[in-house]
Scaffold this motif. Structure first.
Motif, PDB file in Angstrom:
ATOM      1  N   GLU A  74       0.959  -1.070   0.003  1.00  0.00           N
ATOM      2  CA  GLU A  74       0.036   0.018   0.060  1.00  0.00           C
ATOM      3  C   GLU A  74       1.069   1.114   0.142  1.00  0.00           C
ATOM      4  N   PRO A  75       0.422   2.350  -0.499  1.00  0.00           N
ATOM      5  CA  PRO A  75       1.188   3.698  -0.216  1.00  0.00           C
ATOM      6  C   PRO A  75       1.347   3.990   1.003  1.00  0.00           C
ATOM      7  N   MET A  76       2.683   4.365   1.526  1.00  0.00           N
ATOM      8  CA  MET A  76       3.222   4.458   2.719  1.00  0.00           C
ATOM      9  C   MET A  76       3.589   6.036   3.026  1.00  0.00           C
ATOM     10  N   GLU A  77       3.013   6.688   3.901  1.00  0.00           N
ATOM     11  CA  GLU A  77       3.171   7.860   4.137  1.00  0.00           C
ATOM     12  C   GLU A  77       4.422   8.354   4.550  1.00  0.00           C
ATOM     13  N   SER A  78       5.201   7.512   5.194  1.00  0.00           N
ATOM     14  CA  SER A  78       6.352   7.768   5.897  1.00  0.00           C
ATOM     15  C   SER A  78       7.478   7.870   4.874  1.00  0.00           C
ATOM     16  N   ILE A  79       7.070   7.403   3.583  1.00  0.00           N
ATOM     17  CA  ILE A  79       8.284   7.450   2.465  1.00  0.00           C
ATOM     18  C   ILE A  79       7.324   8.081   1.242  1.00  0.00           C
ATOM     19  N   ASP A  80       6.948   9.209   1.618  1.00  0.00           N
ATOM     20  CA  ASP A  80       6.536  10.067   0.679  1.00  0.00           C
ATOM     21  C   ASP A  80       5.121   9.336  -0.288  1.00  0.00           C
ATOM     22  N   GLY A  81       4.360   8.538   0.205  1.00  0.00           N
ATOM     23  CA  GLY A  81       3.377   7.946  -0.345  1.00  0.00           C
ATOM     24  C   GLY A  81       3.677   6.864  -1.580  1.00  0.00           C
ATOM     25  N   ARG A  82       5.034   6.465  -1.316  1.00  0.00           N
ATOM     26  CA  ARG A  82       5.427   5.455  -2.447  1.00  0.00           C
ATOM     27  C   ARG A  82       4.978   4.128  -1.960  1.00  0.00           C
ATOM     28  N   GLN A  83       4.573   3.276  -3.247  1.00  0.00           N
ATOM     29  CA  GLN A  83       4.566   1.845  -2.986  1.00  0.00           C
ATOM     30  C   GLN A  83       5.797   1.007  -3.526  1.00  0.00           C
ATOM     31  N   ASP A 442      -6.387 -13.800  -5.291  1.00  0.00           N
ATOM     32  CA  ASP A 442      -5.898 -12.013  -5.242  1.00  0.00           C
ATOM     33  C   ASP A 442      -5.004 -12.284  -4.104  1.00  0.00           C
ATOM     34  N   ASN A 443      -3.860 -11.589  -4.310  1.00  0.00           N
ATOM     35  CA  ASN A 443      -2.799 -11.180  -3.320  1.00  0.00           C
ATOM     36  C   ASN A 443      -3.243 -10.483  -2.049  1.00  0.00           C
ATOM     37  N   PRO A 444      -2.760 -10.910  -1.020  1.00  0.00           N
ATOM     38  CA  PRO A 444      -3.328 -10.119   0.107  1.00  0.00           C
ATOM     39  C   PRO A 444      -2.837  -8.794   0.107  1.00  0.00           C
ATOM     40  N   VAL A 445      -3.379  -7.848   0.982  1.00  0.00           N
ATOM     41  CA  VAL A 445      -2.979  -6.489   1.048  1.00  0.00           C
ATOM     42  C   VAL A 445      -1.797  -6.317   1.993  1.00  0.00           C
ATOM     43  N   VAL A 446      -0.973  -5.558   1.569  1.00  0.00           N
ATOM     44  CA  VAL A 446       0.471  -5.515   2.482  1.00  0.00           C
ATOM     45  C   VAL A 446       0.620  -4.107   2.749  1.00  0.00           C
ATOM     46  N   ASP A 447       0.924  -3.746   4.172  1.00  0.00           N
ATOM     47  CA  ASP A 447       1.444  -2.195   4.518  1.00  0.00           C
ATOM     48  C   ASP A 447       2.321  -2.358   5.363  1.00  0.00           C
ATOM     49  N   HIS A 448       3.620  -2.115   4.956  1.00  0.00           N
ATOM     50  CA  HIS A 448       4.759  -2.396   5.799  1.00  0.00           C
ATOM     51  C   HIS A 448       5.050  -1.405   6.909  1.00  0.00           C
ATOM     52  N   LYS A 449       4.801  -0.108   6.400  1.00  0.00           N
ATOM     53  CA  LYS A 449       4.808   1.057   7.333  1.00  0.00           C
ATOM     54  C   LYS A 449       6.471   1.553   7.519  1.00  0.00           C
ATOM     55  N   TYR A 450       6.905   1.312   6.519  1.00  0.00           N
ATOM     56  CA  TYR A 450       8.576   1.643   6.374  1.00  0.00           C
ATOM     57  C   TYR A 450       8.827   2.726   7.196  1.00  0.00           C
ATOM     58  N   LEU A 451       9.630   2.903   8.185  1.00  0.00           N
ATOM     59  CA  LEU A 451      10.177   4.231   8.716  1.00  0.00           C
ATOM     60  C   LEU A 451       9.125   5.162   9.084  1.00  0.00           C
ATOM     61  N   ALA A 508      14.294   4.320  -0.130  1.00  0.00           N
ATOM     62  CA  ALA A 508      14.069   3.406   0.826  1.00  0.00           C
ATOM     63  C   ALA A 508      13.305   1.900   0.087  1.00  0.00           C
ATOM     64  N   THR A 509      13.786   0.755   0.388  1.00  0.00           N
ATOM     65  CA  THR A 509      13.180  -0.295  -0.492  1.00  0.00           C
ATOM     66  C   THR A 509      13.285  -1.487   0.522  1.00  0.00           C
ATOM     67  N   THR A 510      12.677  -2.674   0.100  1.00  0.00           N
ATOM     68  CA  THR A 510      12.473  -3.743   0.947  1.00  0.00           C
ATOM     69  C   THR A 510      13.906  -4.693   0.525  1.00  0.00           C
ATOM     70  N   CYS A 511      14.316  -5.451   1.633  1.00  0.00           N
ATOM     71  CA  CYS A 511      15.288  -6.236   1.638  1.00  0.00           C
ATOM     72  C   CYS A 511      14.863  -7.782   1.498  1.00  0.00           C
ATOM     73  N   TYR A 512      13.600  -7.947   1.474  1.00  0.00           N
ATOM     74  CA  TYR A 512      12.754  -9.252   1.233  1.00  0.00           C
ATOM     75  C   TYR A 512      13.151 -10.148   2.301  1.00  0.00           C
ATOM     76  N   HIS A 513      12.827  -9.577   3.519  1.00  0.00           N
ATOM     77  CA  HIS A 513      13.115  -9.933   4.888  1.00  0.00           C
ATOM     78  C   HIS A 513      11.821 -10.059   5.501  1.00  0.00           C
ATOM     79  N   SER A 514      10.830  -9.982   4.960  1.00  0.00           N
ATOM     80  CA  SER A 514       9.436 -10.116   5.244  1.00  0.00           C
ATOM     81  C   SER A 514       9.225 -11.150   6.471  1.00  0.00           C
TER      82      SER A 514
END
Length: 580
Positions: A74-83, A442-451, A508-514
């Motif tokens: 999902e878009p994450m506010e803490s990284i300027d709304g990026r997905q 359908d893929n699940p809805v994922v919100d990491h809330k990075y940073l 900022a991006t994922t390191c695939y360590h969810s």
């Protein structure tokens, strides 16, 4: 979803939902008993003929296709709304077939912090040892006390490119002493070292090797391109019990399979909670919204989502052939490198293009920052909850221009570039996994809330500041870097921490360590989905065994954690099966 139902004719002792890293290991270890029948269900294809799995240098070609779950946050506010694209391996072997091949265990304290006797640091390191066979080189000798010698997972050290040797010099020069095998021993939270890889003689080794090739057994049934829709649950002896699964085949057929002993969910941090939720196990409010009957109200399912946030800092190199760009991007170099790999399984495509690695503690660098200085601390821990034996960040360099697929400014004009990367440990922010619909396609809805937590951003930006100092001031690299690559990006001349915030938000991006979305916990922990033996609370004969089950992500990479969890799970399943 197909409306027709084919009645089940197949019954197995164990059904494993997900033929990824953990699932394949569990199946292989359970199969040591020839009297057991084991079914492995994998949503993606077999990996046997997938060249870009076995050729580690082709890793990114597995993404954005049928071999990728193609999950986007999902878009994450803490990284300027990026997905952020969170690619995961959708094939037999799972992400062990598409990852960075890195064997970075973390620190034993990471696992002691789980507070679960069955999963102490000493035991987890033992489980990881069991999975591997370590291969020495003339310059790197692995100690039998640290490394396994007879597991199906073959690992070996990585020969560094010239740029990595220079980055190593700069790391040492800037206060990160060299400990060769520190990422296997967990001996240092502040230093640099070499990282063994899941590659041997030029070929990637994956978790699928536990149940294929020389470990293939007739009493393991593998069904690929088969999605698990939901669990079959029924009342037995007054207990809600897992008795099987409903699956959806590639051609749209629904098929049931039944289990005599247990159903084991090993579908990863995104898909394991999704399967539980579709089956009526999870937070009642979330399940009710989709019209699913809530059979077990477990608030923690899909919560506690963690990852390691990563940021790439790219630099142009002024001298030729220090990086490996000339072996991939210049002229017809790729064709030549590919031909070399096909003929001898050697060359730049035979390995993953990451170089020297480092851990760093940042407490001293941040001691005068009010946010850090005044933040609450537990005794003998920093504001991130880490002891002095645990690192705050990890850093490494790429050996050519490369990384996430969004970086496409390839140095095709005979130029040369590399990145140093910064990875945040023990993030305070937590995300979630929920369902979009009841449809298993359908893929699940994922919100990491990075940073999202201010302390996360503080540590990440300080990490970038330190990494930039290593490159720009370190004795090995300071005279060979021109500045950032490409030039229109930040020139990495920042001296103040705050100046790095826009860069981090943009890159900022994922390191695939969810991980962590079906976490284990002690009795009385209302958010614990599993007990300490990976059993789902409130449901008999059902376990979750993969990185979704860990309470807190380790300060390392999660590949070896997935192997360790699987080795421990298989042992516990055997022990529990032997009980009356």
């Amino acid at each position: 979803m197909a409306s027709a139902r084919i009645e089940a004719q197949e019954i197995y002792d164990y059904i494993i939902c997900g033929g990824g890293t953990s699932g394949c290991v569990i199946a292989g270890r359970l199969a040591s008993d020839p009297n057991l029948s084991i079914l492995v269900l994998e949503a993606g294809p077999d990996n046997a003929n997938l060249e870009n799995v076995h050729m580690a240098g082709g890793w990114s070609n597995n993404f954005d296709s049928e071999t990728d779950w193609n999950i986007v946050t999902e878009p994450m506010e803490s990284i300027d709304g990026r997905q952020v694209k969170c690619s995961r391996g959708r094939l037999l072997g799972g992400s062990s077939g598409v990852n960075g091949t890195l064997c970075i265990r973390g620190i034993k304290q990471d696992y002691d912090d789980w507070g679960l006797e069955e999963w102490s640091g000493e035991k987890m390191f033992g489980y990881m040892n069991k999975a591997e066979t370590f291969h020495d080189t003339d310059w790197f000798k692995g100690s039998p006390k640290v490394h396994g010698v007879d597991g199906p997972l073959h690992i070996e050290p990585h020969d560094l490119a010239p740029i990595s040797e220079l980055v190593k010099e700069s790391m040492i020069d800037q206060g990160l002493p060299y400990h060769q095998d520190m990422f296997s021993t967990g001996e240092s939270p502040h230093g640099c070292g070499d990282v063994p890889r899941t590659v041997h003689r030029g070929v990637r080794t994956t978790a699928a090797d536990f149940i294929t090739k020389r470990y293939r057994k007739e009493h393991i049934t593998i069904k690929t391109e088969t999605v698990v829709d939901r669990l079959l649950l029924s009342e037995e002896d007054g207990n809600l019990t897992a008795t099987g699964v409903v699956t959806l085949t590639k051609d749209g057929q629904q098929i049931e399979y039944h289990a005599r002993k247990e159903v084991i969910v090993s579908a990863g941090a995104y898909c394991s909670p999704a399967l539980l939720l579709r089956s009526g196990i999870g937070p009642k409010a979330d399940i009710d919204k989709l019209g699913i009957e809530c059979l077990v109200d477990l608030p923690g399912v899909g919560k506690n989502l963690m990852d390691h946030v990563l940021c790439f800092l790219y630099y142009e190199v002024t001298k030729p052939n220090l990086t490996n760009d000339h072996l991939i991007y210049h002229d017809n170099a790729f064709a030549t490198s590919y031909a070399l790999y096909k003929e001898k399984t050697s060359g730049v495509l035979s390995t993953f293009p990451f170089g020297i690695f480092a851990y760093a503690r940042l407490d001293e660098r941040l001691k005068d920052v009010p946010l850090w200085r005044d933040a609450p601390r537990e005794p003998d821990r920093d504001p991130m909850g880490l002891t002095r034996s645990q690192p705050n960040i990890e850093m490494w360099n790429t050996e050519l221009y490369g990384g996430p697929k969004q970086y496409t400014d390839f140095p095709i004009d005979h130029k040369h570039a590399f990145a140093i990367t910064v990875l945040l440990f023990n993030q305070r922010s937590r995300g979630s996994v929920t369902l979009k619909s009841k449809d298993p396609v359908d893929n699940p809805v994922v919100d990491h809330k990075y940073l999202a937590d201010p302390l996360d951003m503080l540590v990440m930006t300080e990490g970038c500041r330190f990494a930039n100092e290593i490159v720009m001031k370190g004795v090995g690299t300071k005279d060979v870097v021109k500045g950032s690559w490409p030039e229109e990006l930040t020139h990495h001349t920042f001296t103040e921490r705050e100046e790095w915030v826009p860069h981090v938000k943009q890159h900022a991006t994922t390191c695939y360590h969810s991980s962590g979305t079906c976490a284990m916990g002690k009795d009385g922990d209302v958010n614990a989905v599993l007990d300490s033996r990976l059993r789902v609370r409130g449901v008999a004969r059902l376990r979750v065994a993969d990185v979704s089950s860990i309470p807190k992500v380790n300060n390392g990479h999660t590949q070896m954690v997935a192997y360790g969890i699987a080795e421990g799970a298989a042992m516990m399943i055997k022990e529990d099966s032997a009980k009356p």
